[in-house]
Design a protein around this motif. Structure first.
Motif, mmCIF file in Angstrom:
data_model
loop_
_atom_site.group_PDB
_atom_site.id
_atom_site.type_symbol
_atom_site.label_atom_id
_atom_site.label_comp_id
_atom_site.label_asym_id
_atom_site.label_seq_id
_atom_site.Cartn_x
_atom_site.Cartn_y
_atom_site.Cartn_z
ATOM 1 N N SER A 189 0.845 -1.187 0.000
ATOM 2 C CA SER A 189 0.000 0.000 0.000
ATOM 3 C C SER A 189 0.881 1.237 0.000
ATOM 4 C CB SER A 189 -0.912 0.006 1.236
ATOM 5 O OG SER A 189 -1.754 1.132 1.241
ATOM 6 N N CYS A 207 0.550 6.701 -2.412
ATOM 7 C CA CYS A 207 -0.746 6.941 -3.010
ATOM 8 C C CYS A 207 -1.270 8.292 -2.561
ATOM 9 C CB CYS A 207 -1.725 5.831 -2.651
ATOM 10 S SG CYS A 207 -1.876 5.553 -0.891
ATOM 11 N N LYS A 210 -4.184 8.505 1.401
ATOM 12 C CA LYS A 210 -3.235 7.842 2.294
ATOM 13 C C LYS A 210 -3.904 7.090 3.445
ATOM 14 C CE LYS A 210 -1.026 11.639 3.110
ATOM 15 N NZ LYS A 210 -0.010 12.529 3.726
ATOM 16 N N ARG A 228 5.304 3.489 2.098
ATOM 17 C CA ARG A 228 4.712 2.232 1.641
ATOM 18 C C ARG A 228 4.772 1.223 2.782
ATOM 19 N NH1 ARG A 228 6.599 -0.800 -3.799
ATOM 20 N NH2 ARG A 228 5.197 0.774 -4.686
#
Length: 245
Positions: free
Chosen positions: A127, A130, A133, A226
């Motif tokens: 994840s 991005c 978040k 991440r």
């Protein structure tokens, strides 16, 4: 004793001044002597009785003095017990008040609110980085009270209270790794680890937050961060209500 002796002498003196002694020859001297002896014996008995009464009065006075002392002692002891009773009564009243409060609080059932989840419920996932978040923890282990939303990743406080939250993150050295505990868009605490040569990183943190009903708590990724998770549950988020306030 002096009064008794004086009385005896006075009575004895009266024996020899009795009228009519001038005609003693006309009286039976033996009878007269017997009468006087009886009188003297009677007086002696009376003196003995008087002395006995004096001794009894003295003994009674001693006993009365002892009784007065005992009464004073018992009075002091009673006063002491009275003071102790007042202290105990005060403590008892305080205890009854506290018990009343506990009963009142006990009558109000505290809501059961707790949840625990990990990031992924199938396979494995990276994840981030991005734009959105917010971390959404899909694998829910428990959700008493249904305050955690597995579709948004947001915990919404159902009641005012103190809540305890914990979280952990895991990642690899390609990116910064960590997360921030958020309350209504405001940062609370965070966990972070920068890329390192060991290949993987982990971090964790916890906090107790005072929430009002409707407050929202969730996790956000670090900028350009991440995290990784699989069914081993490396990245997790948990919380529960300590007590209402």
């Amino acid at each position: 004793m002096e009064c008794s002796t004086l009385l005896l002498l006075t009575l004895l003196g009266s024996l020899f001044v009795e009228p009519g002694l001038g005609q003693r020859g006309d009286v039976d001297i033996n009878q007269w002597m017997q009468d006087k002896e009886k009188l003297i014996k009677n007086l002696e008995d009376q003196l003995k009785n008087l002395q006995q009464c004096k001794d009894e009065v003295k003994d009674l006075g001693t006993r009365l003095s002892t009784a007065v002392d005992e009464l004073e002692r018992q009075k002091a002891e009673t006063e002491k017990l009275k003071q102790q009773n007042e202290v105990l009564k005060t403590r008892l009243d305080a205890t009854e008040t506290e018990i009343g409060k506990l009963k009142q609080n006990g009558g109000q059932t505290a809501p059961q609110i707790a949840f625990s989840a990990s990031l992924v419920n199938l396979g494995e996932i990276y994840s981030g980085p991005c734009t959105d978040k917010t971390l959404i923890f899909k694998r829910v282990f428990s959700n008493a009270g249904n305050a955690y939303n597995m579709n948004t990743g947001i915990f919404t406080a159902p009641v005012n209270g103190l809540y305890h939250f914990t979280f952990s993150t895991y990642g690899y050295n390609t990116h910064a790794m960590g997360a921030i505990l958020m309350k209504n868009n405001a940062r609370q605490v965070s966990a972070y680890d920068s890329p390192s040569s060991d290949g993987s990183d982990s971090s964790s943190n916890a906090a107790v937050l005072q929430l009002a009903a409707g407050d929202k708590v969730y996790l956000e990724l670090w900028d350009n961060g991440r995290v990784f998770d699989n069914l081993n549950g490396h990245t997790t988020f948990s919380g529960f209500l300590l007590f209402p306030v």
